[in-house]
Design an enzyme around this catalytic site. Structure first.
Site, PDB file in Angstrom:
ATOM      1  N   GLU A   1      10.434 -12.792   1.396  1.00 61.42           N
ATOM      2  CA  GLU A   1      10.794 -11.663   0.750  1.00 61.42           C
ATOM      3  C   GLU A   1      12.519 -11.483   0.917  1.00 61.42           C
ATOM      4  O   GLU A   1      13.011 -12.303   1.787  1.00 61.42           O
ATOM      5  CB  GLU A   1      10.362 -10.465   1.781  1.00 61.42           C
TER       6      GLU A   1
ATOM      7  N   ASP B   1      12.046  -7.268  -3.132  1.00 56.62           N
ATOM      8  CA  ASP B   1      11.924  -6.110  -2.523  1.00 56.62           C
ATOM      9  C   ASP B   1      12.609  -4.853  -2.814  1.00 56.62           C
ATOM     10  O   ASP B   1      14.071  -4.816  -2.475  1.00 56.62           O
ATOM     11  CB  ASP B   1      11.782  -6.077  -0.935  1.00 56.62           C
TER      12      ASP B   1
ATOM     13  N   LYS C   1       9.160 -12.217   5.854  1.00 56.11           N
ATOM     14  CA  LYS C   1       9.756 -10.928   5.504  1.00 56.11           C
ATOM     15  C   LYS C   1      11.122 -10.713   6.349  1.00 56.11           C
ATOM     16  O   LYS C   1      11.550 -11.814   7.151  1.00 56.11           O
ATOM     17  CB  LYS C   1       8.853  -9.973   5.774  1.00 56.11           C
TER      18      LYS C   1
ATOM     19  N   LYS D   1      -1.779  -2.610   2.632  1.00 54.17           N
ATOM     20  CA  LYS D   1      -1.762  -1.042   3.027  1.00 54.17           C
ATOM     21  C   LYS D   1      -3.049  -0.408   2.712  1.00 54.17           C
ATOM     22  O   LYS D   1      -3.108   0.436   1.698  1.00 54.17           O
ATOM     23  CB  LYS D   1      -0.589  -0.590   2.649  1.00 54.17           C
TER      24      LYS D   1
ATOM     25  N   ARG E   1     -23.424  11.964   2.971  1.00 57.79           N
ATOM     26  CA  ARG E   1     -21.984  11.950   3.276  1.00 57.79           C
ATOM     27  C   ARG E   1     -21.534  10.627   3.217  1.00 57.79           C
ATOM     28  O   ARG E   1     -20.439  10.458   2.878  1.00 57.79           O
ATOM     29  CB  ARG E   1     -21.987  12.793   4.339  1.00 57.79           C
TER      30      ARG E   1
END
Length: 298
Positions: free
Chosen positions: A214, A235, A180, A148, A113
């Site tokens: 960004e 973005d 950012k 991510k 598994r």
């Protein structure tokens, strides 16, 4: 002198993750799946039973996770031998043989598994990645991943992205500076304009460190260029605005496009002339690839 371990299959390449990281991830996964043994296999399968299993692809796709697969079986029982028939990055078709696993039946059943979960997950990432890479072929744009990723599996998932033919963005927050919107908001609260903030950050980092900024509006570009960013991330820009931004930047920084990129939109984004397209979906939305393990007890 200790003998070197036998090779597990095709020669490792750039797509392979570090072995030490694979060992750590697999050890945790096996401890989670069989914390005090495999009661089913121990109750049903004689300790002397041996088996041969074949890993087969049931669909079209791209293979990844071969090292994790082999490691899972060998950690389940070091007497198990794994022979990888294909290297990571190889194309798969229904019925394609991927690996042969031989050894104690209990160990194969215990490791099955975890081995399949990792190979299916990583092959799914590689398969989706290949689709994005193919979609932008000939444009010059580079497809990259993001952070991510599944917590704890980043090193494996980023290796799967490489197996799919794309490239990696930052592996972690320690790799490069990316300012950012929230970073810039904090700096603005300290009384710094965008250009001044970028220059201040540049003064605090080594000269070898890349600085990316960004932006989410065209009117931010002049200040970012004035500040001297190495890379500008656009973005969630519409393709028409990306075209405008590419012309305005005019080679003074690398240009990355990101945000909401899909297989349906990535070609149009690539054709605007951006250098890089980062796609979170490569890791956060890739479906597992259907791989099966068929065991014959001897």
């Amino acid at each position: 002198m200790t003998a070197a371990p036998a090779p597990i299959g095709p020669r490792p390449g750039d797509a392979d993750p570090p072995l030490a990281a694979v060992e750590q991830i697999v050890a945790l996964a096996l401890a989670e799946d069989a914390p005090w043994g495999d009661l089913s296999s121990e109750a049903s399968t004689p300790a002397s039973a041996t088996a041969t299993a074949r890993l087969v692809s049931r669909v079209d796709g791209v293979l990844a996770g071969g090292l994790a697969l082999a490691t899972a079986f060998r950690r389940a029982d070091p007497r198990i031998e794994v022979r990888l028939l294909l290297a990571d990055g190889a194309p798969l078709a229904p019925g394609a043989d991927v690996a042969v696993v031989e050894g104690p039946a209990r160990g194969i059943l215990t490791g099955e598994r975890v081995a399949l979960n990792l190979a299916q997950r990583l092959s799914g990432v590689a398969t989706l990645t290949r689709a994005y890479v193919d979609a932008v072929a000939g444009t010059g744009a580079r497809i990259v991943d993001t952070r991510k990723t599944t917590p704890g599996l980043r090193v494996l998932e980023k290796a799967a992205v490489r197996a799919g033919g794309a490239h990696n963005h930052r592996h972690s927050l320690s790799d490069a500076v990316m300012l950012k919107d929230n970073h810039l908001a904090v700096l603005a609260a300290e009384g710094l304009g965008v250009a001044e903030a970028i220059r201040a950050v540049r003064s605090r980092i080594p000269h070898t460190t890349t600085l990316e900024v960004e932006v989410d509006r065209l009117d931010q570009l002049d200040a970012v260029l004035e500040g001297g960013a190495d890379i500008i991330l656009l973005d969630n820009f519409a393709p028409s605005d990306i075209l405008t931004a590419v012309a305005q930047i005019d080679g003074r920084a690398l240009i990355e496009a990101s945000g909401g990129v899909t297989l349906g939109t990535v070609r149009a984004i690539a054709e605007t002339g951006v250098d890089i397209i980062s796609v979170g979906a490569l890791t956060h939305s890739a479906p597992a690839l259907d791989l099966g393990l068929d065991i014959a007890v001897r």
